[in-house]
Design a protein around this motif. Structure first.
Motif, mmCIF file in Angstrom:
data_model
loop_
_atom_site.group_PDB
_atom_site.id
_atom_site.type_symbol
_atom_site.label_atom_id
_atom_site.label_comp_id
_atom_site.label_asym_id
_atom_site.label_seq_id
_atom_site.Cartn_x
_atom_site.Cartn_y
_atom_site.Cartn_z
ATOM 1 N N ARG A 217 -98.610 -9.744 -105.349
ATOM 2 C CA ARG A 217 -98.764 -8.345 -105.742
ATOM 3 C C ARG A 217 -97.909 -8.138 -106.996
ATOM 4 N NH1 ARG A 217 -97.909 -7.911 -99.964
ATOM 5 N NH2 ARG A 217 -95.885 -6.902 -100.217
ATOM 6 N N ASP A 219 -96.397 -6.192 -110.035
ATOM 7 C CA ASP A 219 -96.100 -4.808 -110.390
ATOM 8 C C ASP A 219 -96.136 -4.652 -111.905
ATOM 9 O OD1 ASP A 219 -94.630 -2.278 -110.903
ATOM 10 O OD2 ASP A 219 -94.344 -2.356 -108.733
ATOM 11 N N GLU A 236 -107.619 0.439 -107.589
ATOM 12 C CA GLU A 236 -106.643 -0.032 -106.609
ATOM 13 C C GLU A 236 -106.291 -1.470 -106.928
ATOM 14 O OE1 GLU A 236 -108.657 -0.422 -102.561
ATOM 15 O OE2 GLU A 236 -110.086 0.741 -103.756
ATOM 16 N N ALA A 237 -105.436 -2.082 -106.119
ATOM 17 C CA ALA A 237 -104.791 -3.328 -106.517
ATOM 18 C C ALA A 237 -105.759 -4.408 -106.981
ATOM 19 C CB ALA A 237 -103.922 -3.848 -105.371
ATOM 20 N N ARG A 240 -109.207 -2.732 -110.618
ATOM 21 C CA ARG A 240 -108.482 -1.822 -111.482
ATOM 22 C C ARG A 240 -109.337 -1.259 -112.613
ATOM 23 N NH1 ARG A 240 -104.478 0.858 -109.312
ATOM 24 N NH2 ARG A 240 -102.776 -0.440 -108.506
ATOM 25 N N VAL A 304 -100.167 -3.747 -108.756
ATOM 26 C CA VAL A 304 -99.648 -2.536 -108.134
ATOM 27 C C VAL A 304 -98.720 -1.823 -109.113
ATOM 28 C CG1 VAL A 304 -99.871 -3.495 -105.809
ATOM 29 C CG2 VAL A 304 -97.705 -3.757 -107.052
ATOM 30 N N GLN A 305 -98.292 -0.634 -108.711
ATOM 31 C CA GLN A 305 -97.446 0.181 -109.583
ATOM 32 C C GLN A 305 -96.503 0.992 -108.690
ATOM 33 O OE1 GLN A 305 -99.748 2.711 -112.232
ATOM 34 N NE2 GLN A 305 -98.286 2.427 -113.898
ATOM 35 N N ARG A 306 -95.348 0.414 -108.375
ATOM 36 C CA ARG A 306 -94.448 1.032 -107.403
ATOM 37 C C ARG A 306 -93.895 2.376 -107.871
ATOM 38 N NH1 ARG A 306 -91.570 -3.511 -109.300
ATOM 39 N NH2 ARG A 306 -89.726 -2.991 -110.561
ATOM 40 N N ASP A 309 -97.120 4.586 -106.861
ATOM 41 C CA ASP A 309 -97.456 4.569 -105.430
ATOM 42 C C ASP A 309 -96.669 3.458 -104.752
ATOM 43 O OD1 ASP A 309 -98.538 4.588 -102.911
ATOM 44 O OD2 ASP A 309 -100.629 4.676 -103.562
ATOM 45 N N GLN A 312 -98.382 1.832 -101.555
ATOM 46 C CA GLN A 312 -99.433 0.846 -101.801
ATOM 47 C C GLN A 312 -98.855 -0.487 -102.246
ATOM 48 O OE1 GLN A 312 -101.940 0.706 -105.372
ATOM 49 N NE2 GLN A 312 -103.708 1.075 -104.051
ATOM 50 N N ALA A 313 -97.782 -0.438 -103.001
ATOM 51 C CA ALA A 313 -97.173 -1.680 -103.501
ATOM 52 C C ALA A 313 -96.626 -2.537 -102.374
ATOM 53 C CB ALA A 313 -96.062 -1.341 -104.498
ATOM 54 N N HIS A 318 -105.470 -5.742 -98.729
ATOM 55 C CA HIS A 318 -106.060 -5.076 -99.891
ATOM 56 C C HIS A 318 -107.548 -5.416 -99.975
ATOM 57 C CE1 HIS A 318 -102.224 -3.776 -101.730
ATOM 58 N NE2 HIS A 318 -101.743 -4.840 -101.100
#
Length: 336
Positions: A217, A219, A236-237, A240, A304-306, A309, A312-313, A318
């Motif tokens: 995952r 980031d 989403e992951a 995109r 992902v993008q902590r 979200d 979600q990360a 997924h």
């Protein structure tokens, strides 16, 4: 059954003997393989390029945060902004639903699902014409289904999110996920045994799921080369949509292909549309919502993008992309 993928069902035959006994062949969910897009296709008979609900989150003109199609609000950290008045669901997805067409033909459709779905933006967009009945569990769906099959003709549509939730949080290889599948198999078998004669029971899903380890995952905050030129990360992951700075789309595609090309397909919007993954026709509205760049995972990776979200990360399970594990869902048919 949200999250019931074909591969997962067939790999867990001991946990789901009844469902596997009526398994014949799968359906393809379409792209992206995600709840909002797939339920919209089930409810309208159209692919995402035409119904326009082309993802879990999408970029909309005039908003610097993505739009969450499940909650009909702005996505991610920050104030919860309900968009049902600004983004009117009936206008966002104006095509007549199958429920509206069924009612016109004299066949009522009863929807059994979580209370939060009643009056939600997504329900207004794709569930117009359905008669809503709250049902928070499989047992409630069983009872409600049998009650509403007394009058004929009728179609009862039940939705259960628990398998999907277990997969996201615990992973599809977890005992918790298998326990949910065991419960579903038992509940569907009991329902099938109680159906009145001359009834058809159909079980399907909206997507499959794959587990990703923490190091799979990636980031965006940890990879400045991937973040360069990207002004909004949606989807989403594993599926995109990228909004890019003016004139930056080509550089973003090059960077993502250079870094992720061994694990993701990366296209400009026009290239992605030309592949046909959104269906044979893509409306102007859907085209706008897709963004400037599309990236779909085929290897073991998710973006992902902590800082947007964090929940979600941290998820283990997924979906969304074009692999068979995510795309194929069951079409299980039982006739009483």
């Amino acid at each position: 059954m949200d999250g019931l993928g074909w591969a997962l069902l067939r790999q867990n035959q001991e946990a789901a003997p009844f469902l596997n006994s009526i398994a014949r062949e799968p359906l393809t969910a379409g792209f992206p393989a995600t709840t909002a897009a797939s339920l919209s296709s089930l409810s309208t008979g159209l692919p995402p390029g035409e119904h326009g609900l082309a993802g879990y989150t999408m970029g909309l003109p005039g908003y610097d945060r993505a739009f969450n199609t499940l909650t009909w609000s702005l996505y991610g950290l920050g104030p919860r902004v309900d968009l049902r008045e600004e983004v009117v669901p009936e206008a966002f997805q104006p095509v007549p639903t199958l429920a509206e067409r069924a009612v016109a033909a004299g066949v009522p459709i009863h929807y059994l699902g979580p209370t939060v779905h009643q009056g939600s933006g997504l329900s207004r967009a794709i569930g117009r014409g359905q008669r809503f009945h709250p049902a928070e569990s499989l047992e409630a769906i069983q009872v409600g289904t049998l009650r509403r099959l007394d009058a004929r003709p009728a179609l009862v549509y039940g939705y259960l999110p628990r398998l999907d939730a277990a997969g996201h949080v615990e992973g599809v290889a977890s005992q918790g996920w298998r326990d949910e599948l065991v419960a579903i198999d038992h509940g569907i078998r009991i329902l099938a045994e109680q159906l009145p004669s001359d009834t058809v029971l159909v079980v399907t899903g909206d997507h499959g799921m794959v587990d990703l380890r923490p190091n799979e995952r990636l980031d965006l905050a940890d990879h400045p080369d991937l973040a360069a030129g990207v002004t909004l990360l949606a989807g989403e992951a594993r599926a995109r949509y990228l909004r890019t700075a003016p004139g930056a789309a080509g550089d973003v595609v090059d960077a993502w292909r250079s870094i992720l090309g061994d694990r993701m397909w990366v296209w400009t919007r026009e290239e992605a549309i030309a592949t046909g993954i959104f269906g044979p026709r893509v409306t102007d509205e859907a085209r706008e919502r897709i963004g400037d760049v599309v990236a779909a995972a085929y290897g073991r990776v998710g973006i992902v993008q902590r800082d947007v979200d964090p929940a979600q990360a941290r998820l283990n399970g997924h979906h969304g992309s074009l692999t068979a594990a995510e795309q194929l869902v069951p079409l299980l048919v039982y006739r009483s």
